[in-house]
Design an enzyme around this catalytic site. Sequence first.
Site, PDB file in Angstrom:
ATOM      1  N   ARG A  40       0.471  -0.823   0.222  1.00 15.52           N
ATOM      2  CA  ARG A  40      -0.287  -0.044  -0.163  1.00 15.52           C
ATOM      3  C   ARG A  40       1.057   0.685  -0.432  1.00 15.52           C
ATOM      4  O   ARG A  40       1.571   1.539   0.789  1.00 15.52           O
ATOM      5  CB  ARG A  40      -1.191  -0.503   1.117  1.00 15.52           C
ATOM      6  CG  ARG A  40      -2.138   1.285   1.358  1.00 15.52           C
ATOM      7  CD  ARG A  40      -3.038   0.756   2.820  1.00 15.52           C
ATOM      8  NE  ARG A  40      -3.965   1.807   2.306  1.00 15.52           N
ATOM      9  CZ  ARG A  40      -4.042   3.276   3.312  1.00 15.52           C
ATOM     10  NH1 ARG A  40      -3.043   2.990   3.685  1.00 15.52           N
ATOM     11  NH2 ARG A  40      -5.148   3.691   3.587  1.00 15.52           N
ATOM     12  N   SER A 109     -12.252  -3.438  -0.415  1.00 16.59           N
ATOM     13  CA  SER A 109     -13.265  -2.650   0.974  1.00 16.59           C
ATOM     14  C   SER A 109     -14.263  -2.662   1.392  1.00 16.59           C
ATOM     15  O   SER A 109     -14.963  -1.997   0.586  1.00 16.59           O
ATOM     16  CB  SER A 109     -12.106  -2.292   1.694  1.00 16.59           C
ATOM     17  OG  SER A 109     -10.914  -2.350   1.562  1.00 16.59           O
ATOM     18  N   LYS A 138      -5.334   5.724   9.437  1.00 19.26           N
ATOM     19  CA  LYS A 138      -6.241   6.299   8.563  1.00 19.26           C
ATOM     20  C   LYS A 138      -7.086   7.323   8.625  1.00 19.26           C
ATOM     21  O   LYS A 138      -8.439   6.976   9.588  1.00 19.26           O
ATOM     22  CB  LYS A 138      -7.105   4.929   7.612  1.00 19.26           C
ATOM     23  CG  LYS A 138      -6.894   5.441   6.088  1.00 19.26           C
ATOM     24  CD  LYS A 138      -7.846   4.361   5.592  1.00 19.26           C
ATOM     25  CE  LYS A 138      -8.364   3.818   4.630  1.00 19.26           C
ATOM     26  NZ  LYS A 138      -8.926   3.179   3.337  1.00 19.26           N
TER      27      LYS A 138
END
Length: 209
Positions: A40, A109, A138
């Site tokens: 990521r 997700s 996040k």
Amino acid sequence: MVNSDYSLYLVTDRSLLQGRSLLEEVRKAVKGGVSMVQLREKEAGSREFYELAQTLQTELRELGVPLLINDRLDIALAVDADGLHLGQDDLPLPVARSLLGKEKIIGLSINKREEAREGEKMGADYLGVSPVFSTPTKADAPPATGLEFLASLRQEIKIPLVAIGGINKENLKMIKETGADGAAVISALMGASDIEGEARKLRQIWERN
């Protein structure tokens, strides 16, 4: 399809490494028991992302651990990654599937029941239920779904479920008890000074519950 062991799923975040080598830390994590890795990279340019992905793919293929790319279908194709992880605002899953083929892993997700149903219907290989707990990695994450939501999804959704968001040694046992197929971990591993040791502890918790 490649081996799909979602049990201890590492999601990378270089910002937590404090200058340590991503390749070295991923290698240690796998030695400790990580079964899948997602690269990521929200800040890296395309060339840097590609080079990181290529290096990791070469290493992980030798170790027999799948590499998934977050969001970037072009990078996944360029390095022949084992799969792709998509968010709700990323490229539509059917489009990604048509380009990647049936043999690659595609994860999605989800944060709501309808998203889970739709993801399963569209042919996702697994769903990332996110965030199960509040997460420091996040800032724009939606509200935590909680364990009850994860457990209730398990009763309805047939494809693998991977919990993500705020998962660590203290709550991993509870994740396993919901019937989830795996736990995706970011800061509990990427922020650890001994990533191999922490991965081994997480693996032991997962295996004995």
